[in-house]
Design a protein around this motif. Structure first.
Motif, PDB file in Angstrom:
ATOM      1  N   GLY A 159       1.160  -0.983   0.097  1.00  0.00           N
ATOM      2  CA  GLY A 159      -0.401   0.244  -0.046  1.00  0.00           C
ATOM      3  C   GLY A 159       0.609   1.391   0.074  1.00  0.00           C
ATOM      4  O   GLY A 159       0.362   1.889   0.770  1.00  0.00           O
ATOM      5  N   GLY A 160       2.510   0.880  -1.212  1.00  0.00           N
ATOM      6  CA  GLY A 160       2.762   2.600  -1.015  1.00  0.00           C
ATOM      7  C   GLY A 160       4.307   2.877   0.398  1.00  0.00           C
ATOM      8  O   GLY A 160       4.588   3.503   0.301  1.00  0.00           O
ATOM      9  N   LYS A 161       3.623   1.934   1.003  1.00  0.00           N
ATOM     10  CA  LYS A 161       5.314   1.540   2.238  1.00  0.00           C
ATOM     11  C   LYS A 161       5.233   0.878   2.360  1.00  0.00           C
ATOM     12  O   LYS A 161       4.627  -0.628   2.708  1.00  0.00           O
ATOM     13  CB  LYS A 161       4.096   2.697   3.412  1.00  0.00           C
ATOM     14  N   SER A 162       6.547   0.584   3.152  1.00  0.00           N
ATOM     15  CA  SER A 162       7.184  -0.973   3.839  1.00  0.00           C
ATOM     16  C   SER A 162       5.896  -1.575   4.840  1.00  0.00           C
ATOM     17  O   SER A 162       5.636  -0.757   5.647  1.00  0.00           O
ATOM     18  CB  SER A 162       8.361  -0.421   4.291  1.00  0.00           C
ATOM     19  N   LEU A 163       6.109  -3.002   5.212  1.00  0.00           N
ATOM     20  CA  LEU A 163       5.612  -3.672   5.945  1.00  0.00           C
ATOM     21  C   LEU A 163       6.009  -2.786   7.253  1.00  0.00           C
ATOM     22  O   LEU A 163       5.299  -3.129   8.034  1.00  0.00           O
ATOM     23  CB  LEU A 163       6.218  -5.208   5.876  1.00  0.00           C
ATOM     24  N   LEU A 164       7.225  -2.902   7.030  1.00  0.00           N
ATOM     25  CA  LEU A 164       7.668  -1.976   8.561  1.00  0.00           C
ATOM     26  C   LEU A 164       7.220  -0.722   8.988  1.00  0.00           C
ATOM     27  O   LEU A 164       7.158  -0.732  10.429  1.00  0.00           O
ATOM     28  CB  LEU A 164      10.208  -2.310   7.825  1.00  0.00           C
ATOM     29  N   ALA A 165       6.714  -0.232   7.761  1.00  0.00           N
ATOM     30  CA  ALA A 165       6.292   1.588   8.190  1.00  0.00           C
ATOM     31  C   ALA A 165       5.162   0.972   8.816  1.00  0.00           C
ATOM     32  O   ALA A 165       4.581   1.914   9.584  1.00  0.00           O
ATOM     33  CB  ALA A 165       6.611   2.106   7.180  1.00  0.00           C
ATOM     34  N   HIS A 166       4.751   0.028   8.181  1.00  0.00           N
ATOM     35  CA  HIS A 166       3.081  -0.409   9.262  1.00  0.00           C
ATOM     36  C   HIS A 166       2.982  -0.823  10.070  1.00  0.00           C
ATOM     37  O   HIS A 166       2.495  -0.611  11.204  1.00  0.00           O
ATOM     38  CB  HIS A 166       1.933  -1.280   8.155  1.00  0.00           C
ATOM     39  N   VAL A 167       4.559  -1.567  10.873  1.00  0.00           N
ATOM     40  CA  VAL A 167       4.930  -2.169  11.845  1.00  0.00           C
ATOM     41  C   VAL A 167       4.625  -0.612  13.479  1.00  0.00           C
ATOM     42  O   VAL A 167       4.218  -0.605  14.200  1.00  0.00           O
ATOM     43  CB  VAL A 167       5.379  -2.828  12.184  1.00  0.00           C
ATOM     44  N   VAL A 168       5.742   0.054  12.538  1.00  0.00           N
ATOM     45  CA  VAL A 168       5.768   0.778  14.289  1.00  0.00           C
ATOM     46  C   VAL A 168       4.841   2.179  13.445  1.00  0.00           C
ATOM     47  O   VAL A 168       4.842   2.190  14.334  1.00  0.00           O
ATOM     48  CB  VAL A 168       7.063   2.274  12.197  1.00  0.00           C
ATOM     49  N   ASP A 169       4.120   2.183  12.775  1.00  0.00           N
ATOM     50  CA  ASP A 169       3.257   3.278  12.849  1.00  0.00           C
ATOM     51  C   ASP A 169       2.281   2.286  14.053  1.00  0.00           C
ATOM     52  O   ASP A 169       1.756   3.180  14.618  1.00  0.00           O
ATOM     53  CB  ASP A 169       1.887   3.505  11.338  1.00  0.00           C
ATOM     54  N   ARG A 170       2.195   1.228  13.725  1.00  0.00           N
ATOM     55  CA  ARG A 170       0.842   0.424  14.516  1.00  0.00           C
ATOM     56  C   ARG A 170       1.315   0.234  16.406  1.00  0.00           C
ATOM     57  O   ARG A 170       0.393   0.679  16.823  1.00  0.00           O
ATOM     58  CB  ARG A 170       0.332  -0.381  14.281  1.00  0.00           C
ATOM     59  N   LEU A 171       2.324   0.514  16.206  1.00  0.00           N
ATOM     60  CA  LEU A 171       3.241  -0.066  17.531  1.00  0.00           C
ATOM     61  C   LEU A 171       3.757   1.237  18.589  1.00  0.00           C
ATOM     62  O   LEU A 171       3.684   1.368  19.351  1.00  0.00           O
ATOM     63  CB  LEU A 171       4.628  -1.158  17.178  1.00  0.00           C
ATOM     64  N   GLY A 172       3.950   2.357  17.367  1.00  0.00           N
ATOM     65  CA  GLY A 172       4.747   3.030  17.875  1.00  0.00           C
ATOM     66  C   GLY A 172       4.425   4.418  19.318  1.00  0.00           C
ATOM     67  O   GLY A 172       4.269   4.284  20.028  1.00  0.00           O
ATOM     68  N   SER A 173       3.154   4.354  18.572  1.00  0.00           N
ATOM     69  CA  SER A 173       1.705   4.947  18.857  1.00  0.00           C
ATOM     70  C   SER A 173       0.945   4.001  20.461  1.00  0.00           C
ATOM     71  O   SER A 173       0.490   4.971  21.355  1.00  0.00           O
ATOM     72  CB  SER A 173       0.458   5.080  18.478  1.00  0.00           C
ATOM     73  N   GLN A 174       1.864   3.335  20.732  1.00  0.00           N
ATOM     74  CA  GLN A 174       1.229   2.095  22.163  1.00  0.00           C
ATOM     75  C   GLN A 174       2.315   1.812  23.468  1.00  0.00           C
ATOM     76  O   GLN A 174       2.053   1.938  23.816  1.00  0.00           O
ATOM     77  CB  GLN A 174       0.670   0.920  21.649  1.00  0.00           C
ATOM     78  N   VAL A 175       3.340   2.233  22.631  1.00  0.00           N
ATOM     79  CA  VAL A 175       4.509   2.229  23.757  1.00  0.00           C
ATOM     80  C   VAL A 175       5.064   3.609  23.548  1.00  0.00           C
ATOM     81  O   VAL A 175       4.754   4.752  23.543  1.00  0.00           O
ATOM     82  CB  VAL A 175       5.655   1.519  23.205  1.00  0.00           C
ATOM     83  N   ASP A 176       6.538   3.415  24.523  1.00  0.00           N
ATOM     84  CA  ASP A 176       7.176   4.470  25.472  1.00  0.00           C
ATOM     85  C   ASP A 176       8.103   4.663  24.587  1.00  0.00           C
ATOM     86  O   ASP A 176       8.812   6.018  24.605  1.00  0.00           O
ATOM     87  CB  ASP A 176       7.304   4.609  26.954  1.00  0.00           C
TER      88      ASP A 176
END
Length: 214
Positions: free
Chosen positions: A28-45
């Motif tokens: 979808g126009g970005k890497s799998l890693l970028a999807h994971v970063v977006d999802r996890l980054g907002s949940q952790v410190d």
């Protein structure tokens, strides 16, 4: 308990994708890693990436890159250990891990893992989803489940025990978590298993179909 740090596990060999970094495949126009970063980054410190080899290939993510400290590609537990050592340096009590090839995991992953860990002196929880079939595990409540060992809550306090286990040949995640009375957090598998991961080219095509529903 302090809010955990997040560690993305990307230290595998990706043999079923022909080698290389699965996390850098485009979805979808970005890497799998970028999807994971977006999802996890907002949940952790805070967030780091466990990966081996030249860290420069991940420079665009602007994350600390943590190589395994156990030789020989010892599996996801080696990545967990690298994350726990980093978290100890950061003064954190625990980490939550997510796989680099799993772009649709729950947006409330961390909250649900923390909830399942309530009352534990050493918070240790794996994500699970319901599953049918004869070769499945049963949770304490008798429900058939599928454990997702790369998605978990891990205590910094057990990092030296994990290090010893890995040096003694430990590789199976659930053997170690069961030893330490690990718990399970059950997530819905509807309309599809959110822990679906991209292992093959066909999986990547399926992920493209699922992207609109995630």
């Amino acid at each position: 308990m302090k809010q955990p740090l997040g560690v993305i596990l990307a230290g595998g060999l990706a043999t079923r994708m022909g080698g290389g970094d699965k996390g850098l495949l485009q979805l979808g126009g970005k890497s799998l890693l970028a999807h994971v970063v977006d999802r996890l980054g907002s949940q952790v410190d805070g967030l780091a990436l466990n990966a081996n080899g030249d860290p420069a290939r991940f420079a665009g993510l602007d994350l600390p890159v943590l190589p395994d400290t156990i030789d020989g590609f010892a599996g996801p537990l080696a990545g967990v250990l690298a994350g726990l050592d980093w978290a100890a340096e950061e003064g954190a009590d625990c980490i939550v891990t997510a796989a680099a090839d799993t772009p649709f995991f729950p947006r409330d992953l961390v909250a649900r893992l923390l909830q399942a860990a309530e009352g534990q002196s050493q918070p240790l929880v794996l994500a699970t989803t319901p599953r049918t079939g004869d070769n499945t595990l049963k949770s304490g409540g008798g429900k058939r489940i599928n454990r997702h060992p790369t998605f978990g809550l891990w205590p910094v306090a057990l990092r030296d025990d994990l290090r010893i286990g890995l040096k003694d040949g430990l590789r199976k995640v659930v053997l170690w978590t069961d030893k330490h009375n690990g718990r399970e957090a059950l997530f819905s598998a509807e309309p599809f298993d959110p822990f679906f991961n991209v292992n093959t080219p066909d999986d990547l095509n399926r992920a493209k179909d699922l992207l609109e529903r995630a």
